[in-house]
Motif scaffolding. Structure first.
Motif, mmCIF file in Angstrom:
data_model
loop_
_atom_site.group_PDB
_atom_site.id
_atom_site.type_symbol
_atom_site.label_atom_id
_atom_site.label_comp_id
_atom_site.label_asym_id
_atom_site.label_seq_id
_atom_site.Cartn_x
_atom_site.Cartn_y
_atom_site.Cartn_z
ATOM 1 N N ALA A 130 1.007 -1.130 -0.316
ATOM 2 C CA ALA A 130 0.338 -0.107 -0.069
ATOM 3 C C ALA A 130 0.883 0.832 -0.203
ATOM 4 N N SER A 137 -2.148 5.652 -3.092
ATOM 5 C CA SER A 137 -3.088 4.245 -2.840
ATOM 6 C C SER A 137 -3.803 4.278 -2.456
ATOM 7 N N ALA A 164 -8.281 0.468 -5.602
ATOM 8 C CA ALA A 164 -7.875 0.224 -4.390
ATOM 9 C C ALA A 164 -7.704 -1.612 -3.883
ATOM 10 N N ALA A 165 -7.189 -1.433 -3.269
ATOM 11 C CA ALA A 165 -6.423 -2.651 -2.940
ATOM 12 C C ALA A 165 -7.410 -3.331 -1.498
ATOM 13 N N ALA A 167 -6.914 6.204 2.103
ATOM 14 C CA ALA A 167 -5.611 6.472 1.209
ATOM 15 C C ALA A 167 -4.842 6.738 1.785
ATOM 16 N N ALA A 206 -6.592 11.492 -3.544
ATOM 17 C CA ALA A 206 -7.043 10.141 -3.827
ATOM 18 C C ALA A 206 -8.098 10.304 -3.407
#
Length: 182
Positions: free
Chosen positions: A34, A38, A87-88, A141, A162
């Motif tokens: 991350a 991100s 997104a992860a 974020a 983000a």
């Protein structure tokens, strides 16, 4: 969160006038999964430091026979939001003290394999939502790396940008989502 949910229920004919609680903000990311800027959507909202220190090490609250230490957002919603925003998806840790050393970051990673981020609010929001019978979603974020505290390396503005962009992509997903989908 608890007050807002209770007040809404008191003013509504429905005992649960909301279909979802969203906890969103910035947090620290575990590199390299991350990176700065991100997005992370929580597949689990985890109370990482709720428990007790013992001679054998940290014992989570569940090992002590009290309460719980994680909530699971609706998996289908997590997948859809992750897909829409890029997104992860993975566990997001709630901590009461921001991590400031490499040793603490390593200890959190060892105790919570796969954790993507840490923040301070998610578990409290999830607890309030659960008590009101409403599912929760946590979106973060990444503004800084989890580890040694280096304020000069933080990118709060980039993280907020983000997050703002993610809201635009998340809104259509939420509008089409129904509680029974989870």
């Amino acid at each position: 969160t608890a007050f807002a949910l209770a007040a809404a229920a008191a003013e509504s004919a429905s005992p649960s006038p909301y279909g979802l609680v969203v906890s969103a903000g910035i947090g620290g990311g575990f590199a390299p999964a991350a990176p700065l800027g991100s997005l992370v959507v929580a597949s689990a909202v985890v109370a990482a430091d709720l428990g007790a220190e013992t001679p054998e090490g940290f014992a989570p609250v569940t090992a002590l026979g009290f309460g719980r230490d994680r909530f699971t957002p609706p998996p289908a919603l997590v997948r859809e939001v992750a897909s829409a925003t890029g997104a992860a998806a993975g566990p997001v840790l709630t901590v009461s003290t921001v991590t400031g050393t490499a040793e603490r970051a390593a200890a959190l990673r060892a105790a919570h394999p796969g954790a993507l981020a840490e923040a301070m609010e998610g578990f409290g929001v999830a607890e309030a939502a659960e008590r009101a019978g409403v599912p929760v979603l946590e979106l973060r974020a990444v503004s800084n790396a989890v580890g040694p505290r280096d304020r000069a390396a933080w990118r709060i503005g980039d993280a907020l940008a983000a997050l703002t962009e993610a809201f635009g992509k998340t809104a259509p997903v939420l509008e089409g989502w129904h509680r029974h989908d989870h």
